[in-house]
Design a protein around this motif. Structure first.
Motif, short mmCIF file in Angstrom:
data_model
loop_
_atom_site.label_atom_id
_atom_site.label_comp_id
_atom_site.label_asym_id
_atom_site.label_seq_id
_atom_site.Cartn_x
_atom_site.Cartn_y
_atom_site.Cartn_z
N UNK A 33 -32.58 -6.07 81.86
CA UNK A 33 -32.27 -6.39 83.10
C UNK A 33 -30.85 -6.51 83.66
N UNK A 34 -29.81 -6.18 82.66
CA UNK A 34 -28.37 -6.06 83.21
C UNK A 34 -27.56 -6.13 81.88
N UNK A 35 -26.49 -6.79 82.07
CA UNK A 35 -25.57 -6.46 81.05
C UNK A 35 -24.97 -7.95 80.71
N UNK B 234 -36.20 -5.43 66.21
CA UNK B 234 -35.60 -6.80 66.67
C UNK B 234 -35.30 -7.00 67.98
N UNK B 235 -34.66 -5.82 68.49
CA UNK B 235 -34.07 -5.67 70.11
C UNK B 235 -35.56 -6.10 70.88
N UNK B 236 -36.52 -5.18 70.54
CA UNK B 236 -37.99 -5.35 71.34
C UNK B 236 -38.40 -6.63 71.24
N UNK B 237 -38.54 -7.16 70.01
CA UNK B 237 -39.04 -8.58 69.75
C UNK B 237 -38.49 -9.57 70.86
N UNK B 238 -36.93 -9.39 70.67
CA UNK B 238 -36.26 -10.12 71.46
C UNK B 238 -36.64 -10.42 72.92
N UNK B 239 -36.84 -9.01 73.42
CA UNK B 239 -37.18 -8.82 74.78
C UNK B 239 -38.60 -9.50 75.28
N UNK C 69 -38.03 -8.10 85.05
CA UNK C 69 -38.75 -8.26 83.57
C UNK C 69 -39.86 -7.37 83.45
N UNK C 70 -40.67 -7.00 84.70
CA UNK C 70 -41.71 -6.45 84.68
C UNK C 70 -41.31 -5.02 84.44
N UNK C 71 -40.24 -4.44 84.84
CA UNK C 71 -39.68 -3.24 84.53
C UNK C 71 -39.14 -3.20 83.25
N UNK C 72 -38.57 -4.21 82.62
CA UNK C 72 -37.94 -4.07 81.40
C UNK C 72 -39.18 -3.97 80.30
N UNK C 73 -40.19 -4.80 80.51
CA UNK C 73 -41.00 -4.74 79.53
C UNK C 73 -41.88 -3.14 79.48
N UNK C 74 -41.91 -2.56 80.64
CA UNK C 74 -42.36 -1.36 80.73
C UNK C 74 -41.61 -0.32 79.99
N UNK D 216 -48.05 -10.46 78.96
CA UNK D 216 -47.01 -10.99 79.89
C UNK D 216 -47.13 -10.07 81.22
N UNK D 217 -47.27 -8.98 81.43
CA UNK D 217 -47.29 -8.04 82.57
C UNK D 217 -48.54 -8.60 83.39
N UNK D 218 -49.53 -8.86 82.62
CA UNK D 218 -50.70 -9.49 83.25
C UNK D 218 -50.27 -10.95 84.01
N UNK D 219 -49.60 -11.74 83.47
CA UNK D 219 -49.02 -13.01 84.13
C UNK D 219 -47.94 -12.71 85.03
#
Lengths: 289, 453
Positions: A78-80, A137-142, A207-212, B430-433
């Protein structure tokens, strides 16, 4: 009781929107305790001081003149975060003196707020401990951080929708199973913001974009588009080399090979957000690793 | 002189009541004899005895409280003759001990003076204090405590209070004295111990219900009861060991099997209770004094100093500093390895202790390998630095017992692993939520409209 302070999970976007939590809004006993930490509050009501972040270290400068001082930039989807470590953070300073940029790192630190003049506020992290970690670990943190942020967003929307304010709101949230600290934070945050829903909306989108960008979603793009993306990726890997490549020059090169400009933009954006790519200088794209 | 101190005495009397009788006057005079200025003496007396008087219930009692007020019914009282120590001319010679209860729980008390009541009476104690005695909180009534009998009290009657309350295991704590419960036996083992020179059989194990698990010890035989049995216990004693409650089944405890018909109505079965505990939020763990056999997961945010290779006293297993044991002096230490790390999940933080077996697993090096590293490096912190490099930031799940102390929650791990949950599933969830991209915008506009209106 001298308890260790919890390291909050927070995305850069929410973190840099934090403001100082005024002492007067804290409970009297806490304010009286001189050891109580410098607390910040996010627009969503997260009260924080210590944070735990995992992201890509994209920049590292030794900015100290007489004393050692490191300034680092850690990127999340999402940023820095801007991170400092000086002579009083020996563990983190030693780490920064040995780490190679770029790298996935995990870091704990304390939030600092600096307001040189009214209206310009700088929020940074003073590093405590840091370590190199892997992408897993980075992915889990996200995902962890997104989960906690979504919990917060939901509580926040609930609070807005309830129409309550102040003490009534706090009690309402407690009844809804929101933790005491967040209930307090949300009721303070709602008072502070004039249009509280704007930030919530922006954060949701980020967040939506970050997860994608984590690439866990089932690929819904058609084969041809996926191939184009793959091609852009390869091209960028080839062209960026060790030093990186000018973004405009890269777009031109890709377009000349028959790739639509939107696809190029999309790929680069997702690479930047995902941390596989970063901008060492504005306009320059460089591959991680 | 008297004129000078008279107003202070008056103020003390106003604040604390009869100061002559309670010995406060004597204490005040003692301070004056040490040439403490009267104002300062008054202040320290007020601080010690007066100030804000707290009225507490039994469940609120914790170790090392002082100067509070409590009202309770005497469930039991006895007296003990204490031989005065040598050199003390006139020590208190009798100690009255018993159990005091209110509607929130019961507590063992000891009094250095005779109480104005006996079994069944309600007494009010002002200026009481607590001590930790045999790992339990004990209410102490000292010379300076004011005890009065309360003739009409709304406290429950003796018969009701002395009944051991039926509890869920999670609610069993230091304020409980005797309890009843319905629970399932998860573990059971027999051992023989010497008690006062006599061989006795002891059964120890673990009980569980839908809320928690607790260790238990039975000093009597439990015929027909084995792992998987669901039992009803009445009048079991609660003991505290290192902050952890444990249930003691004595000869006075009634134990009966819960029949299959009744068991069907329970919200738990052996299968549901025997399942491995699911990781819980550290916030939740921190809200309890102690928890037995639970799991948590988070990031190692810090490896604490003292982790790595240590040396222990061969006699008492205490950690040896500079080849000297705190108790046994100069000893030849035995090498051991342990890790103390802070595990944080964003809701709470706790200090986790990994004993050698686990430390070797999560570190990925054995004690011998770590020793080699230690000898090959000039830095004495070589192993500690190596541990930090390997563990800091990593995800770990742990299972074990937690207890809350002066420095927050400490957790002793009995097993540890890398949590493997499916990130892809969580992302989809999460995307769903978060909802679809555009819906936000629409709801935002309408939401804003409502708010402005």
């Amino acid at each position: 009781m001298l308890k260790r302070e919890v390291a909050k999970r927070v995305f850069a976007k929410e973190f840099e929107a934090c403001r100082e939590l005024e002492k007067s809004t804290r409970s009297a006993s806490e304010a009286a305790d001189s050891k109580s930490p410098n607390l910040l509050i996010s627009p969503l009501g997260l009260i924080l001081n210590r944070v735990f972040i995992v992201g890509v270290l994209t920049e590292l400068d030794s900015i100290g003149t007489q004393n050692e001082m490191w300034k680092a930039r850690i990127v999340d989807p999402t940023g820095a975060f801007t991170v400092y470590a000086g002579q009083f953070q020996p563990d983190a300073s030693i780490f920064f003196s040995t780490v190679q940029v770029p790298a996935f790192i995990a870091l704990t630190g304390k939030a600092r707020i600096y307001e040189p003049e009214p209206g310009s506020i700088f929020i940074s992290v003073r590093a405590e401990e840091a370590n190199v970690v892997d992408e897993e670990i980075r992915n889990r943190w996200v995902v962890d951080t997104a989960e906690q942020a979504v919990d917060r967003l939901e509580a926040f929307s609930d609070a807005l929708a309830s129409g309550y304010r102040g003490e009534t709101l706090r009690e309402y949230l407690l009844e809804r199973g929101v933790s005491e600290e967040l209930a307090e934070g949300i009721s303070i945050a709602i008072e502070k913001e004039r249009v509280p829903q704007v930030f919530a909306k922006q954060l949701r989108a980020s967040i939506r974009q970050g997860l994608r960008t984590l690439n866990f979603e089932a690929e819904d793009t058609t084969g041809a588009k996926a191939d184009q993306k793959e091609f852009v990726l390869e091209l960028l890997r080839e062209m960026s080399g060790g030093k990186g490549i000018d973004y405009a020059a890269f777009v031109d090169a890709a377009v000349s090979r028959g790739i639509p400009e939107e696809v190029v933009e999309e790929v680069v954006r997702s690479l930047l957000a995902g941390g596989q790519c970063y901008e060492p200088r504005i306009g320059i794209i460089r591959f991680v690793g | 002189m008297d004129e000078k101190i008279a107003p202070h005495l008056e103020e003390l009397t106003r604040a604390l009541g009869d100061i002559e009788k309670t010995g406060i006057r004597a204490e005040f005079d003692k301070l004056l004899a040490f040439r403490v200025p009267p104002e300062v003496a008054k202040e320290s007396i007020l601080r010690k005895f007066g100030g804000k008087r707290k009225i507490l219930k039994v469940k609120d009692l914790s170790a090392a409280l002082k100067n509070f007020e409590i009202t309770g019914r005497i469930l039991d009282i006895g007296e003990k003759a204490i031989r005065p120590q040598e050199g003390v001319k006139e020590g208190p010679s009798k100690l009255y001990t018993g159990v005091l209860a209110d509607e929130t729980g019961s507590v063992v008390f000891s009094s250095w003076k005779e109480l104005p009541g006996s079994v069944g009476d309600v007494i009010n104690i002002r200026n009481a204090y607590t001590r930790l005695w045999q790992n339990r909180i004990r209410l102490s009534i000292g010379e300076q405590s004011l005890v009065s009998k309360v003739s009409d009290s709304s406290l429950p009657q003796l018969s009701e209070l002395s009944q051991s309350p039926a509890k869920k295991l999670i609610d069993v704590g230091a304020a409980d004295f005797s309890i009843g419960a319905v629970a399932c036996i998860l573990q059971l083992s027999h051992r023989e111990v010497l008690i006062r020179g006599k061989q006795s059989k002891v059964i120890s194990g673990v009980l569980g219900d839908e809320t928690a698990r607790l260790p238990f010890t039975a000093w009597v035989e439990l015929p027909g009861i084995d792992i998987g049995s669901i039992i009803r216990i009445e009048g079991a004693q609660v003991r505290m060991f290192r902050g952890m409650p444990s249930i003691n089944i004595l000869s006075s405890t009634k134990v009966s099997s819960v029949g299959p018909e009744e068991a069907e109505k329970l919200v738990f079965t052996f299968e549901s209770v025997a399942k491995d505990p699911a990781p819980m939020k550290i916030e939740e763990i921190a809200s309890r004094d102690s928890m037995f056999d639970i799991a948590a997961a988070g990031n190692v945010v810090s490896v604490r100093p003292g982790s790595g290779i240590i040396s222990r006293c061969p006699e008492c297993s205490r950690v040896v500093q500079k080849a000297n044991c705190r108790v046994h002096g100069k000893v030849e230490g035995v090498r051991d390895m342990r890790i103390k790390a802070v595990l944080d999940d964003g809701t709470g933080a706790m200090s986790v202790m990994f004993p050698r077996g686990l430390a070797e697993t999560i570190y990925g090096k054995t004690l011998e390998e770590a020793e080699q590293l230690m000898f090959s490096d000039i830095s004495k912190d070589a192993v500690y630095e190596d541990l930090r490099r390997i563990l800091t930031g990593r995800y770990l799940a742990v299972r074990g017992n937690s207890s809350k102390g002066e420095y927050g929650v400490s957790f002793v791990a009995e097993s540890a692993w890398v949590p493997e949950d499916d990130l892809a599933v969580r992302v989809v969830e999460l995307l769903h939520r978060l909802g679809p991209d555009d819906e936000d915008y629409v709801s935002e506009v309408s939401g804003g409209g409502i708010n402005l209106a």
